[in-house]
Motif scaffolding. Sequence first.
Motif, PDB file in Angstrom:
ATOM      1  N   UNK A 124      19.405   8.310   1.677  1.00  0.00           N
ATOM      2  CA  UNK A 124      18.432   7.815   2.642  1.00  0.00           C
ATOM      3  C   UNK A 124      18.917   8.205   4.031  1.00  0.00           C
ATOM      4  N   UNK A 125      18.066   8.062   5.037  1.00  0.00           N
ATOM      5  CA  UNK A 125      18.443   8.336   6.425  1.00  0.00           C
ATOM      6  C   UNK A 125      18.278   7.058   7.224  1.00  0.00           C
ATOM      7  N   UNK A 126      19.288   6.734   8.023  1.00  0.00           N
ATOM      8  CA  UNK A 126      19.292   5.503   8.819  1.00  0.00           C
ATOM      9  C   UNK A 126      19.307   5.865  10.298  1.00  0.00           C
ATOM     10  N   UNK A 159      22.932   8.555   4.452  1.00  0.00           N
ATOM     11  CA  UNK A 159      23.672   7.592   3.640  1.00  0.00           C
ATOM     12  C   UNK A 159      23.388   7.859   2.163  1.00  0.00           C
ATOM     13  N   UNK A 160      24.413   8.167   1.402  1.00  0.00           N
ATOM     14  CA  UNK A 160      24.254   8.434  -0.025  1.00  0.00           C
ATOM     15  C   UNK A 160      23.944   7.146  -0.778  1.00  0.00           C
ATOM     16  N   UNK A 161      22.977   7.218  -1.697  1.00  0.00           N
ATOM     17  CA  UNK A 161      22.628   6.053  -2.525  1.00  0.00           C
ATOM     18  C   UNK A 161      22.735   6.378  -4.008  1.00  0.00           C
ATOM     19  N   UNK A 214      16.264  19.712   6.506  1.00  0.00           N
ATOM     20  CA  UNK A 214      16.143  19.624   5.039  1.00  0.00           C
ATOM     21  C   UNK A 214      16.688  18.286   4.545  1.00  0.00           C
ATOM     22  N   UNK A 215      17.809  17.817   5.140  1.00  0.00           N
ATOM     23  CA  UNK A 215      18.359  16.512   4.766  1.00  0.00           C
ATOM     24  C   UNK A 215      17.341  15.407   5.029  1.00  0.00           C
ATOM     25  N   UNK A 216      16.650  15.509   6.148  1.00  0.00           N
ATOM     26  CA  UNK A 216      15.621  14.532   6.494  1.00  0.00           C
ATOM     27  C   UNK A 216      14.459  14.601   5.500  1.00  0.00           C
ATOM     28  N   UNK A 217      14.009  15.818   5.208  1.00  0.00           N
ATOM     29  CA  UNK A 217      12.856  15.991   4.317  1.00  0.00           C
ATOM     30  C   UNK A 217      13.163  15.523   2.898  1.00  0.00           C
ATOM     31  N   UNK A 218      14.396  15.732   2.429  1.00  0.00           N
ATOM     32  CA  UNK A 218      14.756  15.397   1.043  1.00  0.00           C
ATOM     33  C   UNK A 218      15.143  13.942   0.853  1.00  0.00           C
TER      34      UNK A 218
END
Length: 403
Positions: free
Chosen positions: A274-276, A285-287, A351-355
Motif C-alpha cells: 500500500x502507499x501511505x 508499505x509492504x503488506x 509504477x509503485x503508486x499504480x500497483x
Amino acid sequence: LEMSGTQRMADAISVGSGSDTHSGSSLQNTPKLGRKSIFSSEPRSPITIRMNSMDNLRSPARRRDSQKNLTPPTPRKAKIDNFMKEEKPVKSENEYCEYEELPKLPLPPLADTLAQYLDNVQPVVSEATFNQTKQIVEKFGMKDGVGEKVMVLLEEKREKLDNWAYDYWLNDMYLNQRLPLPVNSNPGMVFPRKKFNNVTQMLSFTSRLVVGFLKYKIQLDSHALAQNKAATREPGQPLCMAQYYRILTTYRQPGREQDRQVSSGEEAKEEEHIVVGRKGCWYSVSVKTSGKWAAVEDIFASLMDVWENAENSDTCKDNERVAFLTSSERNTWAEAYNELSKHKENESNFKTIADSLLFVCLDEETQNPSDTQRSMKEMFRLFLPGSGSRHNGSNRWYDKTVQ
C-alpha cells in the motif's frame, strides 16, 4: 520522487531535461523500530453475569430456598420438523464461488431510443428548440437513414462483445473527460466520527482498517465473493461482479485527450503493498511478502515508522508536492506526467503508486479536535479535497481508486 526511511516516496520530483536534472534516490530498506505490540497485550474483557432481578443479589443458599415452592415451567413442545431437517454445511468465507452466466446487454429498438430521448429533452428546452430537435431526430430515424446504419454496426458489436456499451460508457463518461477529478468525478464518503486520544490510537484504528481491506482482497483472490442479485428491477437477476475485482487493482493514468485505465492484474500475487501519505510525502508499505499477508501488528509498526519519519524530516516544499498535479485539468497533468516519466526513478515510483492496493492518507488536523459540532459539510471538505492546498490538499492522489 524520493524513497528513503520506510521506503519513503516522493520527497520531490524535479522537472527538466539534460544531465543536471536530479530525480531522487533509489529505494532503501530501513530496520524496523523495536516497539511493543499494542494488540497482543490487550487484556480481554471479563465475562460479566447480567442481573435480571433482586434474586441475583442474594446468596446461592437463599436463592435456592426462594425457589423451592416455585412451579417448574411447562416444557415447550419440540417441533419435529427441526429434527428432520438436515443442517446445511457452513460455507467458508474464502470458499470459491461459482458465478451464473450473464446474458448479453440488450440493444433496444431504434424507435424506442429516439422516443425516450425526445421525452427526456422536452421538459428542459424551449418549444422552438424542441421542435428543431424533433425534426433532427425524425430525419435520423427515417428508413435507410443514418440511424438504421448505426444500428447495423451496433448489432455487429453486440454479437462480438458481452457488453456493447462498455467502451462508450467508460470512455465518454470518464476517460475522455478533461475536467479535474475532485468533485467532478471522484466520489467521497464521510464515515461516523471517531475520537482518538493520541496518535497511537489513531494508527491502531487505521491498521485495523487496512487489515479489513486485506481480508477483502483475500476473498477476491480466492474468488469467494458471492454473486450479487438484483433486488428491485428484475429481482433475482444475477449481476456482473467484474467491478469488485478491479477496485483494488486499477489505476487511472493521465493521458493527452484520453486517460488510460491501468491494471496490475486481478490474479493473486506473492508481493503486495500500500502507499501511505503524510505531509506531502509518500511511503511504500509492504503488506504481503513471499505469499504471506502482514499481521495487524506489523502494519501498525510500519504506520508508526511512517509517522515518525514524516515528523522528523524536513517539510516538503509546495512546489515539490507532486500530488497537487493529480487534481489539475487532465491534459495539464498528462503533460507533467510524461515529462516526469522520462526519469527512471520517477517512472519506477509511478509504477509503485499504480500497483499499490490502496492509499492511506494521514492528515494534519485542520480544526480544534474538541469541536464536536463540526458540520458534515466541513468533514466532507476535509475528506475529499483535504480542505484545500493550505491544509491536506497535497495529501491526496486522485488517480488511485481507493484512498
